[in-house]
Scaffold this active site. Structure first.
Site, PDB file in Angstrom:
ATOM      1  N   GLY A  78      25.822   3.302  59.527  1.00 14.70           N
ATOM      2  CA  GLY A  78      25.305   1.940  59.363  1.00 14.70           C
ATOM      3  C   GLY A  78      25.348   1.208  60.702  1.00 14.70           C
ATOM      4  NE  ARG A 117      27.399  -6.462  56.095  1.00 17.24           N
ATOM      5  CZ  ARG A 117      27.726  -5.851  54.951  1.00 17.24           C
ATOM      6  NH1 ARG A 117      28.225  -6.562  53.955  1.00 17.24           N
ATOM      7  NH2 ARG A 117      27.559  -4.552  54.806  1.00 17.24           N
ATOM      8  CB  THR A 145      25.553   4.598  51.111  1.00 20.25           C
ATOM      9  OG1 THR A 145      25.024   3.759  50.063  1.00 20.25           O
ATOM     10  CG2 THR A 145      26.367   3.730  52.035  1.00 20.25           C
ATOM     11  CG  ASP A 156      32.935   0.126  56.083  1.00 16.02           C
ATOM     12  OD1 ASP A 156      33.367   0.824  55.142  1.00 16.02           O
ATOM     13  OD2 ASP A 156      32.018  -0.709  55.945  1.00 16.02           O
ATOM     14  CG  ASN A 175      53.270  -1.762  97.593  1.00 11.04           C
ATOM     15  OD1 ASN A 175      52.945  -2.911  97.914  1.00 11.04           O
ATOM     16  ND2 ASN A 175      52.910  -1.213  96.460  1.00 11.04           N
ATOM     17  CB  ALA A 213      69.413 -13.928 103.842  1.00 10.53           C
TER      18      ALA A 213
HETATM   19  C1  UD1 Z   1      29.346  -0.271  50.162  1.00  7.43           C
HETATM   20  C2  UD1 Z   1      28.962   0.017  48.706  1.00  7.43           C
HETATM   21  C3  UD1 Z   1      29.680  -1.002  47.827  1.00  7.43           C
HETATM   22  C4  UD1 Z   1      31.174  -0.920  48.029  1.00  7.43           C
HETATM   23  C5  UD1 Z   1      31.522  -1.089  49.517  1.00  7.43           C
HETATM   24  C6  UD1 Z   1      32.978  -0.773  49.722  1.00  7.43           C
HETATM   25  C7  UD1 Z   1      26.696   0.934  48.768  1.00  7.43           C
HETATM   26  C8  UD1 Z   1      25.262   0.666  48.536  1.00  7.43           C
HETATM   27  N1  UD1 Z   1      27.535  -0.081  48.559  1.00  7.43           N
HETATM   28  O1  UD1 Z   1      28.834  -1.567  50.466  1.00  7.43           O
HETATM   29  O2  UD1 Z   1      29.402  -0.739  46.468  1.00  7.43           O
HETATM   30  O3  UD1 Z   1      31.829  -1.900  47.265  1.00  7.43           O
HETATM   31  O4  UD1 Z   1      30.743  -0.183  50.321  1.00  7.43           O
HETATM   32  O5  UD1 Z   1      33.399  -1.090  51.014  1.00  7.43           O
HETATM   33  O6  UD1 Z   1      27.052   2.048  49.109  1.00  7.43           O
HETATM   34  N2  UD1 Z   1      26.175   3.804  56.122  1.00  7.43           N
HETATM   35  C9  UD1 Z   1      25.518   4.942  56.586  1.00  7.43           C
HETATM   36  N3  UD1 Z   1      24.171   4.949  56.550  1.00  7.43           N
HETATM   37  C10 UD1 Z   1      23.426   3.920  56.065  1.00  7.43           C
HETATM   38  C11 UD1 Z   1      24.111   2.779  55.586  1.00  7.43           C
HETATM   39  C12 UD1 Z   1      25.490   2.750  55.625  1.00  7.43           C
HETATM   40  O7  UD1 Z   1      26.157   5.889  57.018  1.00  7.43           O
HETATM   41  O8  UD1 Z   1      22.195   4.031  56.080  1.00  7.43           O
HETATM   42  C13 UD1 Z   1      27.647   3.776  56.176  1.00  7.43           C
HETATM   43  C14 UD1 Z   1      28.184   2.581  56.949  1.00  7.43           C
HETATM   44  O9  UD1 Z   1      28.364   2.898  58.324  1.00  7.43           O
HETATM   45  C15 UD1 Z   1      29.491   2.284  56.254  1.00  7.43           C
HETATM   46  C16 UD1 Z   1      29.281   2.815  54.835  1.00  7.43           C
HETATM   47  O10 UD1 Z   1      28.149   3.652  54.891  1.00  7.43           O
HETATM   48  O11 UD1 Z   1      30.592   2.940  56.830  1.00  7.43           O
HETATM   49  C17 UD1 Z   1      29.036   1.688  53.842  1.00  7.43           C
HETATM   50  O12 UD1 Z   1      27.926   0.933  54.258  1.00  7.43           O
HETATM   51  P1  UD1 Z   1      27.962  -0.645  54.272  1.00  7.43           P
HETATM   52  O13 UD1 Z   1      26.651  -1.151  54.728  1.00  7.43           O
HETATM   53  O14 UD1 Z   1      29.166  -1.117  54.955  1.00  7.43           O
HETATM   54  O15 UD1 Z   1      28.050  -0.914  52.713  1.00  7.43           O
HETATM   55  P2  UD1 Z   1      28.715  -2.138  51.958  1.00  7.43           P
HETATM   56  O16 UD1 Z   1      27.745  -3.253  51.922  1.00  7.43           O
HETATM   57  O17 UD1 Z   1      30.039  -2.403  52.494  1.00  7.43           O
HETATM   58 CA    CA Z   2      31.184  -1.784  54.217  1.00  6.81          CA
END
Ligand code: UD1
Ligand code: CA
Length: 456
Positions: free
Chosen positions: A12, A16, A80, A102, A385, A422
């Protein structure tokens, strides 16, 4: 133990965080977020650990070379579920533990318990859930009136009804091969334009697969870091845990709200830590020490009965037992302070060894020096030094007395038991037991001041 692959989602963009640094490289204490997740996963002895990242994250690729993990590229952050699809061609086990990259505070104990639950309940899909105590943007776990999970509702799709759901998704799942196949059926979420892994729940339930969510840990462990505020909250959770464990093992803290102690720090019993202290890296502090307020110690060893007084910085140094350092001292890397020394206010030590019972009580700079034991370094002593090109060494042997305001133009050596008068500038070696004195002789001009006053 169940054979499984771990997939860590870290592709991701972390928008934010409002940062030019990839989110997973932001640090909690001295370690990037992703390291916590990888190290925790490693303790489960999985078959493989895959980390899904965006190919533009060069610094993450470079960083991951420190670990035995396989990198999977997700060319575009399409969500995800899409991240899981990218890793699927490489997976080698029937069961996969998915962890958001994360979520750094997750512990191996909780994950092992979660794996056990998955195995014992013979479900196809297990979701690790929790009950957050603050306003949040986690997905909500929707259950039917028998308590069976129906779907996960994402924050973006929240209605006023789902808002009241207390149980949240941690972003940690175990899925078997059957469920992984179903990830392919996930459709794009129209609001966000992403493929949500959380849609797997509804699809699995429709297909008659066994899915369940297990609220087995607290947000202290499951906090997901999306914002700088959540980064702060995670650091605070970890700090609280570390400090609590240290208190249980016999360390006193005057104010646990203002100290920051990294989990890698070790402190022995009956040591007292004042407010506003930062202890970082591989720092080890012995028994019966007092660390006064506003002190920062990093990657250092502090032996028993040492006192570090207010506003002192100690970095990559070793302080032996019974010594006192500070207030306002700066102990820089590669310094070793012997036993029973007194290093006082406004003293800076750099790459120097200080023998036992030696004192440098006020206003000194000692760099690249070897100082023996039982030496008295008078106020205002400076080792010169640096000659503009290289650093040179000052050697001061045991039992030397250095009078105040002396300078040592290195390289220079002072033999055992010598005295430095001194105000001397020492440019040549001083033999043992000699007195070195190098001052312009003083001239008193009688009546000079009185005459000057009259002229005005
Ligand atoms: C996600 C979950 C949410 C959960 C929360 C917990 C989804 C849709 N939502 O939301 O239900 O409560 O985590 O912390 O999964 N990532 C990728 N590729 C992408 C998008 C994200 O690898 O295309 C990775 C991000 O780097 C991150 C993780 O997936 O480490 C979660 O993504 P993030 O955008 O943080 O999801 P949340 O909105 O936190
Ligand atoms: Ca997250």
């Amino acid at each position: 133990m169940l054979k499984l692959d771990v997939v860590i989602l870290a592709a991701g963009l972390g928008t934010r965080m409002k940062s030019s640094e990839p989110k997973v490289l932001h640090k909690i204490f001295d370690k990037p977020i992703i390291d916590y997740v990888i190290e925790c996963a490693g303790k489960l002895n999985p078959e493989n650990i895959f980390v899904v990242i965006n190919p533009s994250m060069n610094r993450v690729v470079e960083h991951l070379k420190n670990y035995n993990v396989k990198i999977v590229f997700q060319d575009e952050p399409k969500g995800t579920a899409h991240a899981i699809l990218c890793s699927m061609p490489y997976l080698m086990s029937d069961n996969v533990l998915v962890v958001n990259g994360d979520t750094p505070l997750i512990t191996p104990e909780t994950l092992l318990k979660f794996i056990d639950i998955f195995q014992n309940n013979e479900v196809d899909l297990a979701i690790l859930s929790f009950y957050p105590e603050r306003d949040h943007s986690y997905g909500r776990i929707l259950r039917d009136n028998k308590g069976n999970i129906k779907k996960i509702i994402e924050n973006t799709d929240m209605t006023s009804d789902s808002q009241s759901i207390k149980e949240a998704n941690s972003g940690i799942y175990i899925m078997n091969a059957k469920i992984l196949e179903l990830v392919k059926n996930i459709k794009k979420n129209l609001k966000k334009g992403e493929f949500y892994l959380t849609d797997i729940v509804e699809i699995s339930v429709e297909k008659g697969c066994a899915a369940q969510a297990y609220p087995i840990a607290k947000e202290d462990e499951l906090i997901g870091i999306n914002t700088r505020y959540e980064l702060f909250l995670a650091t605070k959770h970890l700090r609280d845990k570390v400090v609590k464990q240290l208190m249980e093992s016999g360390v006193t803290f005057y104010d646990i709200e203002t100290v920051w102690v990294s989990p890698s720090v070790k402190i022995d019993k009956d040591t007292v830590i004042y407010p506003n202290v930062f202890l970082e890296g591989d720092t080890i502090i012995g028994q019966n020490c007092i660390i006064y307020q506003s002190v920062r110690v990093k990657n250092s060893i502090i032996e028993d009965n040492v006192q570090i007084k207010d506003c002192t910085v100690v970095e990559k140094a070793h302080i032996n037992s019974g010594s006192t350092v500070g207030p306002f001292a700066h102990i820089r890397p590669e310094t070793v302070i012997g036993k029973g020394c007194r290093i006082g206010n406004f003293v800076e030590l750099k790459k120097s060894t200080i023998g036992d019972s030696t004192k440098a009580a006020h206003l000194s700079y000692i760099g690249d020096a070897e100082i023996g034991s039982n030496v008295n370094i008078g106020a205002g002593t400076i080792t010169c030094n640096y000659d503009g090109k290289k650093k040179n060494k000052t050697i001061i042997e045991d039992d030397v007395f250095v009078g105040s305001d002396s300078q040592f133009v290195a390289p220079v050596k002072v033999g055992k038991g010598a005295y430095i008068a001194a105000g001397s500038t020492v440019v040549d070696d001083v033999p043992s037991d000699a007195l070195a004195i190098s001052r312009t002789p003083q001239k008193n001009i009688e009546g000079w001041a009185k005459k000057r006053r009259k002229q005005k």
